[in-house]
Design an enzyme around this catalytic site. Structure first.
Site, PDB file in Angstrom:
ATOM      1  N   CYS A  83       0.858  -1.183   0.000  1.00  0.00           N
ATOM      2  CA  CYS A  83       0.000   0.000   0.000  1.00  0.00           C
ATOM      3  C   CYS A  83       0.893   1.232   0.000  1.00  0.00           C
ATOM      4  O   CYS A  83       1.662   1.439   0.944  1.00  0.00           O
ATOM      5  CB  CYS A  83      -0.910  -0.001   1.238  1.00  0.00           C
ATOM      6  SG  CYS A  83      -1.952   1.456   1.438  1.00  0.00           S
ATOM      7  N   CYS A 193      -1.027   3.507  -6.669  1.00  0.00           N
ATOM      8  CA  CYS A 193      -1.873   2.801  -5.696  1.00  0.00           C
ATOM      9  C   CYS A 193      -2.080   1.398  -6.217  1.00  0.00           C
ATOM     10  O   CYS A 193      -2.381   1.208  -7.410  1.00  0.00           O
ATOM     11  CB  CYS A 193      -3.206   3.527  -5.526  1.00  0.00           C
ATOM     12  SG  CYS A 193      -4.431   2.633  -4.527  1.00  0.00           S
ATOM     13  N   HIS A 195      -4.434  -0.637  -5.781  1.00  0.00           N
ATOM     14  CA  HIS A 195      -5.796  -0.863  -6.284  1.00  0.00           C
ATOM     15  C   HIS A 195      -5.865  -0.625  -7.794  1.00  0.00           C
ATOM     16  O   HIS A 195      -6.545  -1.349  -8.526  1.00  0.00           O
ATOM     17  CB  HIS A 195      -6.797   0.071  -5.595  1.00  0.00           C
ATOM     18  CG  HIS A 195      -7.238  -0.363  -4.242  1.00  0.00           C
ATOM     19  ND1 HIS A 195      -6.463  -0.209  -3.116  1.00  0.00           N
ATOM     20  CD2 HIS A 195      -8.391  -0.946  -3.818  1.00  0.00           C
ATOM     21  CE1 HIS A 195      -7.113  -0.666  -2.061  1.00  0.00           C
ATOM     22  NE2 HIS A 195      -8.288  -1.114  -2.457  1.00  0.00           N
TER      23      HIS A 195
END
Length: 273
Positions: A83, A193, A195
């Site tokens: 992260c 990121c 994600h």
């Protein structure tokens, strides 16, 4: 001597721990499983508190340390901070706290700046990552600030947390986000990121529609996994095998995690957090 060797082997067989604010770090885990099939893995996703990227630095630090402690109590031999936001806020404290390797991620700004492509470099990341001193220090070290377009993408993590990476709302979000800079020459786009890694193909496709230039995607997760392999080998912690076990924990709905991993050909056991 035999007892010492036995303890070393036992330590090598321990899992590698990954954590993220949610499902994003699964993108890194999937690559790690592919590159290190002999290793065992434990993943913790803190979806109950996602997204981290809109929280204060102190909140992010506290949540990150809680994730690290959860993994440490599971007996992991290394902690992977999958992260960017957590890394920015808490990596120094995490390394002070634990006597096991802590591997962090950072936006791939340097390789993007050195790739030779002309045009600007878009860095897509959470607001907290872009505002954080770690990212700003990275940009200063690389010396490419004049080429960068920092693009804080608040709200994108929320769209991705459910695991539906084909959701039309994602493409709509990206077009609206790119609209203010449309028409520019873009040489590279940095995934800041984890994600976003799950929709890098969609990002590339829409970028090619809205910008000129190559719009080449750069993702720090590949360098992160190479670093993980290197550190485990140098520390004598790489597992001689067999391995391949993946256990997933979540502070929210673990089924989403298992579904994403299954879509990438990885079978995982769900544990209770």
């Amino acid at each position: 001597m035999r007892r010492g060797t036995g303890r070393k082997v036992e330590k090598r067989e321990r899992p590698v721990g990954f954590f993220d604010s949610g499902v994003g770090g699964l993108s890194v885990l999937c690559h790690a499983v592919q590159e290190m099939p002999g290793e065992n893995f434990v993943y913790y996703g803190d979806s109950a508190h996602a997204p981290y990227g809109t929280k204060s630095e102190e909140e992010i630090k506290e949540l990150s340390l809680q994730c690290g402690e959860f993994l440490f109590q599971k007996g992991v031999k290394a902690i992977v901070m999958a992260c960017n936001t957590a890394t920015s806020a808490a990596v120094i404290r995490m390394r002070e706290k634990y006597r096991i390797p802590v591997i962090s991620i950072e936006p791939a700004v340097k390789p993007a700046s050195l790739c030779g492509n002309s045009g600007k470099i878009i860095v897509m990341a959470t607001p907290a990552t872009i505002a954080g001193p770690r990212y700003q220090g990275l940009v200063d070290r690389v010396g490419c600030r004049e080429r960068l377009i920092d693009l804080p993408c608040g709200g994108l993590v929320e769209l991705l947390e459910g695991g539906d990476f084909e959701n039309p709302a994602i493409a709509k979000y990206l077009r609206e986000k790119f609209a203010g800079i449309a028409g520019q020459e873009i040489g590279a786009i940095v995934m800041g990121c984890t994600h976003y890694s799950f929709v890098s193909g969609t990002i590339y496709r829409i970028a090619r529609e809205m910008f000129s230039g190559e719009c080449r995607i750069f993702d720090g997760m590949y360098g992160m996994v190479r670093q993980l392999k290197k550190i485990l080998r140098e520390e004598g912690l790489d597992n001689p095998g067999p391995g391949g076990k993946v256990r997933v924990y979540s502070s929210s709905d673990g089924e989403v995690y298992r579904r994403i991993l299954q879509a990438h050909g990885i079978e995982a056991e769900l544990g209770e957090a």
